[in-house]
Enzyme design. Structure first.
Site, PDB file in Angstrom:
ATOM      1  N   LYS A  91       0.869  -1.181   0.000  1.00 50.82           N
ATOM      2  CA  LYS A  91       0.000   0.000   0.000  1.00 50.82           C
ATOM      3  C   LYS A  91       0.902   1.226   0.000  1.00 50.82           C
ATOM      4  O   LYS A  91       1.176   1.828   1.047  1.00 50.82           O
ATOM      5  CB  LYS A  91      -0.929  -0.030   1.212  1.00 50.82           C
ATOM      6  CG  LYS A  91      -2.097   0.962   1.131  1.00 50.82           C
ATOM      7  CD  LYS A  91      -3.082   0.718   2.268  1.00 50.82           C
ATOM      8  CE  LYS A  91      -4.218   1.729   2.261  1.00 50.82           C
ATOM      9  NZ  LYS A  91      -5.114   1.585   1.106  1.00 50.82           N
ATOM     10  N   ALA A  92       1.395   1.561  -1.178  1.00 50.95           N
ATOM     11  CA  ALA A  92       2.399   2.610  -1.331  1.00 50.95           C
ATOM     12  C   ALA A  92       1.780   3.855  -1.949  1.00 50.95           C
ATOM     13  O   ALA A  92       0.912   3.769  -2.831  1.00 50.95           O
ATOM     14  CB  ALA A  92       3.546   2.116  -2.209  1.00 50.95           C
TER      15      ALA A  92
END
Length: 311
Positions: free
Chosen positions: A164-165
């Site tokens: 989850k960047a």
């Protein structure tokens, strides 16, 4: 159609590297690595008011995914999972919030310039603030109108979709902006092979002949924590649930389609590309899953999976 603006409500304190700061003092330098190169990972966690006080939903799973994302990007958090877990609880407690959204974020800060991220220090913040319905106040019942995006999700070996960047959400912004300017609440992206992937910030489910179907992780899908909860609830309720590749046109002829995520919760889709889905309103299985999910997170049903953490 313009999407309604979501006004940001603030809180008093933000957790930063082990200390609580006043909201207005939580600032970063313009030369921070994250600003120039998108080097951040984050989580979104809901805290709900229940009869027994505020409860964070699936906090441990969110913290683990945060650390997984950091590991993929070779970012070492100078805290343990337990310390971040406790810090999330402390931040909500100090701000005396009964119902809020919690945003832990880890990023490369100020200290070096250039694509090489290693010299930049790793900063950790935890923010919490009141936040309403992501796709509108009536979306959970009335449903939303969505489109198939012209923007595809990332191909394998381009960007890691299981992390989850922050950088991944540039793709999400393209999907979201295209949907909004064309009059939709949300867009659904396909993967590089043309199969259904996910929304700009939501996992996708469809219902056909009583079976709940969702794309597998290999379709450039973030392993959503609400996604996992829905699959568990299907098992609890005796609803068949499968992971398999989904063709775009299968969504058109589905009995029901719904989106899931911490922000959007469980939101039915009433139309896709101006094609009515099922009866064009929330379907019975979507409602059954909503009732089960909200019953647990609002403290009205037994927390049999131990999803809730007391503040």
């Amino acid at each position: 159609m313009e999407e309604p603006a979501m006004a940001l409500e603030t809180s008093e304190k933000i957790w930063h590297n082990g200390k609580l700061l006043p909201w207005e003092d939580a600032r970063i330098h313009v030369m921070s690595h994250v600003i120039h190169y998108g080097s951040s990972v984050f989580e979104g966690i809901r805290c709900y008011q229940t009869p027994r006080g505020p409860r964070l939903v699936r906090l441990r799973e969110h913290v683990r995914r945060l650390f997984d994302s950091c590991h993929i990007y070779r970012m070492t958090i100078p805290f343990t999972m337990e310390q971040i877990f406790t810090a999330c609880i402390e931040t909500v407690r100090v701000n005396k919030l009964q119902h809020c959204y919690v945003r832990p974020i880890v990023f490369r800060g100020y200290g070096a310039f250039g694509v090489n991220p290693f010299p930049a220090p790793v900063e950790t913040y935890i923010i919490c603030f009141p936040w309403g319905r992501y796709l509108g106040s009536d979306a959970l019942e009335a449903g939303v109108d969505v489109c198939t995006s012209s923007w595809a999700r990332m191909s394998p070996n381009t960007l890691p979709t299981t992390a989850k960047a922050g950088a991944n959400y540039m793709n999400s912004q393209l999907i979201k902006m295209e949907a909004i300017v064309n009059g939709y609440a949300e867009g659904i992206a396909l993967d590089a092979a043309g199969y259904v992937s996910e929304g700009s910030g939501e996992n996708v489910f469809m219902v056909r002949d009583g079976t709940v179907i969702t794309p597998p992780i290999g379709r450039a899908v973030l392993p959503g924590i609400t996604r996992d909860a829905i699959m568990r609830l299907c098992e609890d309720l005796g609803i068949p649930v499968v992971e398999r590749s989904i063709l775009r046109e299968e969504l058109y002829i589905a009995d029901e389609v719904f989106l899931t995520g911490t922000a959007c919760e469980i939101t039915p889709v009433r139309t896709l590309d101006k094609i009515k889905i099922g009866e064009g309103k929330r379907g019975p299985i979507t409602k059954q899953l909503q009732d089960a999910y909200f019953g647990i997170i609002h403290g009205e049903r037994e927390d049999r999976h131990e999803w809730l953490t007391a503040v």
